[in-house]
Design a protein around this motif. Sequence first.
Motif, PDB file in Angstrom:
ATOM      1  N   ASP A  76      -9.869   5.020   0.585  1.00 25.55           N
ATOM      2  CA  ASP A  76     -10.570   4.610   1.795  1.00 25.55           C
ATOM      3  C   ASP A  76     -11.725   3.663   1.462  1.00 25.55           C
ATOM      4  OD1 ASP A  76      -8.867   6.117   3.378  1.00 25.55           O
ATOM      5  OD2 ASP A  76     -10.263   7.816   3.537  1.00 25.55           O
ATOM      6  N   ASN A  77     -12.473   3.982   0.393  1.00 23.13           N
ATOM      7  CA  ASN A  77     -13.574   3.125  -0.016  1.00 23.13           C
ATOM      8  C   ASN A  77     -13.082   1.763  -0.486  1.00 23.13           C
ATOM      9  OD1 ASN A  77     -15.514   5.050   0.549  1.00 23.13           O
ATOM     10  ND2 ASN A  77     -15.543   5.873  -1.513  1.00 23.13           N
ATOM     11  N   LEU A  78     -11.975   1.741  -1.212  1.00 24.72           N
ATOM     12  CA  LEU A  78     -11.395   0.471  -1.662  1.00 24.72           C
ATOM     13  C   LEU A  78     -10.963  -0.387  -0.478  1.00 24.72           C
ATOM     14  CD1 LEU A  78      -9.224   1.593  -4.714  1.00 24.72           C
ATOM     15  CD2 LEU A  78     -11.286   0.174  -4.769  1.00 24.72           C
ATOM     16  N   LYS A  79     -10.423   0.241   0.544  1.00 26.30           N
ATOM     17  CA  LYS A  79     -10.006  -0.506   1.742  1.00 26.30           C
ATOM     18  C   LYS A  79     -11.207  -1.134   2.427  1.00 26.30           C
ATOM     19  CE  LYS A  79      -5.899   2.174   2.876  1.00 26.30           C
ATOM     20  NZ  LYS A  79      -5.327   3.114   3.851  1.00 26.30           N
ATOM     21  N   GLU A  80     -12.314  -0.372   2.513  1.00 25.91           N
ATOM     22  CA  GLU A  80     -13.519  -0.885   3.158  1.00 25.91           C
ATOM     23  C   GLU A  80     -14.103  -2.057   2.384  1.00 25.91           C
ATOM     24  OE1 GLU A  80     -14.930  -0.136   6.133  1.00 25.91           O
ATOM     25  OE2 GLU A  80     -13.104   1.047   6.435  1.00 25.91           O
ATOM     26  N   VAL A  81     -14.103  -1.946   1.064  1.00 26.88           N
ATOM     27  CA  VAL A  81     -14.677  -2.993   0.221  1.00 26.88           C
ATOM     28  C   VAL A  81     -13.833  -4.257   0.284  1.00 26.88           C
ATOM     29  CG1 VAL A  81     -15.157  -3.621  -2.175  1.00 26.88           C
ATOM     30  CG2 VAL A  81     -15.843  -1.389  -1.322  1.00 26.88           C
ATOM     31  N   SER A  82     -12.521  -4.101   0.413  1.00 21.64           N
ATOM     32  CA  SER A  82     -11.629  -5.261   0.373  1.00 21.64           C
ATOM     33  C   SER A  82     -11.561  -6.008   1.694  1.00 21.64           C
ATOM     34  CB  SER A  82     -10.233  -4.844  -0.059  1.00 21.64           C
ATOM     35  OG  SER A  82      -9.614  -4.057   0.958  1.00 21.64           O
ATOM     36  N   LYS A  83     -12.194  -5.477   2.741  1.00 24.08           N
ATOM     37  CA  LYS A  83     -12.171  -6.168   4.049  1.00 24.08           C
ATOM     38  C   LYS A  83     -13.048  -7.392   4.045  1.00 24.08           C
ATOM     39  CE  LYS A  83     -10.995  -2.291   6.965  1.00 24.08           C
ATOM     40  NZ  LYS A  83     -11.405  -1.464   8.069  1.00 24.08           N
ATOM     41  N   GLU A 137      -1.546 -10.279   0.600  1.00 25.19           N
ATOM     42  CA  GLU A 137      -2.024 -10.436  -0.765  1.00 25.19           C
ATOM     43  C   GLU A 137      -1.626  -9.244  -1.633  1.00 25.19           C
ATOM     44  OE1 GLU A 137      -6.164 -11.389  -1.075  1.00 25.19           O
ATOM     45  OE2 GLU A 137      -6.121 -12.519   0.793  1.00 25.19           O
ATOM     46  N   ASP A 138      -1.677  -9.480  -2.943  1.00 26.42           N
ATOM     47  CA  ASP A 138      -1.340  -8.421  -3.890  1.00 26.42           C
ATOM     48  C   ASP A 138      -2.227  -7.189  -3.712  1.00 26.42           C
ATOM     49  OD1 ASP A 138       0.671  -9.920  -4.973  1.00 26.42           O
ATOM     50  OD2 ASP A 138      -0.486 -10.568  -6.726  1.00 26.42           O
ATOM     51  N   LYS A 139      -3.534  -7.405  -3.470  1.00 25.69           N
ATOM     52  CA  LYS A 139      -4.436  -6.254  -3.336  1.00 25.69           C
ATOM     53  C   LYS A 139      -4.084  -5.436  -2.095  1.00 25.69           C
ATOM     54  CE  LYS A 139      -8.174  -8.496  -0.842  1.00 25.69           C
ATOM     55  NZ  LYS A 139      -9.572  -8.813  -0.781  1.00 25.69           N
ATOM     56  N   ASP A 140      -3.627  -6.099  -1.020  1.00 24.08           N
ATOM     57  CA  ASP A 140      -3.216  -5.375   0.180  1.00 24.08           C
ATOM     58  C   ASP A 140      -1.966  -4.550  -0.083  1.00 24.08           C
ATOM     59  OD1 ASP A 140      -5.320  -6.423   1.670  1.00 24.08           O
ATOM     60  OD2 ASP A 140      -4.137  -8.154   2.327  1.00 24.08           O
ATOM     61  N   LEU A 141      -1.036  -5.131  -0.831  1.00 22.54           N
ATOM     62  CA  LEU A 141       0.173  -4.381  -1.191  1.00 22.54           C
ATOM     63  C   LEU A 141      -0.166  -3.181  -2.062  1.00 22.54           C
ATOM     64  CD1 LEU A 141       2.711  -7.267  -1.935  1.00 22.54           C
ATOM     65  CD2 LEU A 141       2.742  -5.682   0.000  1.00 22.54           C
ATOM     66  N   THR A 142      -1.090  -3.383  -2.987  1.00 28.42           N
ATOM     67  CA  THR A 142      -1.505  -2.283  -3.867  1.00 28.42           C
ATOM     68  C   THR A 142      -2.165  -1.170  -3.061  1.00 28.42           C
ATOM     69  OG1 THR A 142      -1.816  -3.807  -5.715  1.00 28.42           O
ATOM     70  CG2 THR A 142      -2.925  -1.673  -5.863  1.00 28.42           C
ATOM     71  N   LEU A 143      -3.042  -1.530  -2.141  1.00 28.66           N
ATOM     72  CA  LEU A 143      -3.698  -0.520  -1.312  1.00 28.66           C
ATOM     73  C   LEU A 143      -2.692   0.210  -0.428  1.00 28.66           C
ATOM     74  CD1 LEU A 143      -6.954  -2.395  -0.274  1.00 28.66           C
ATOM     75  CD2 LEU A 143      -6.750  -0.497  -1.883  1.00 28.66           C
ATOM     76  N   ASP A 144      -1.718  -0.512   0.117  1.00 27.08           N
ATOM     77  CA  ASP A 144      -0.678   0.138   0.917  1.00 27.08           C
ATOM     78  C   ASP A 144       0.126   1.117   0.071  1.00 27.08           C
ATOM     79  OD1 ASP A 144      -1.415  -1.197   3.195  1.00 27.08           O
ATOM     80  OD2 ASP A 144       0.176  -2.701   3.073  1.00 27.08           O
ATOM     81  N   PHE A 145       0.481   0.704  -1.137  1.00 20.52           N
ATOM     82  CA  PHE A 145       1.235   1.574  -2.040  1.00 20.52           C
ATOM     83  C   PHE A 145       0.429   2.829  -2.375  1.00 20.52           C
ATOM     84  CE2 PHE A 145       2.053   2.974  -6.397  1.00 20.52           C
ATOM     85  CZ  PHE A 145       3.383   3.339  -6.281  1.00 20.52           C
TER      86      PHE A 145
END
Length: 64
Positions: free
Chosen positions: A57-64, A2-10
Motif C-alpha cells: 500500500d505504501n509503495l502504491k502511494e509513493v509511486s503515484k 509501466e513496469d512498476k505498475d505491473l510489479t505492484l499489480d503482481f
Amino acid sequence: MEDKDLTLDFLNVTVAHLMADIDTIGDYNKTFWHEKELSGQLERLSLTASLLGSLLDNLKEVSK
C-alpha cells in the motif's frame, strides 16, 4: 502500463493469494490438526502477510 505498475499489480495479487491461503490453512488446521500446534505458525504468517500488504500500500502511494 509501466513496469512498476505491473510489479505492484503482481505483488497485490500475490498478497491477496497469501491471505486466502492463510484462511485455508487455518480451516485445515482446525479440522485435521491440533490447533495449538500450528497456531504460532499461522500467527507469524498472518503478520508477515499483513506487513507485506502495508508495504505494498505504501509503495502504491509513493509511486503515484
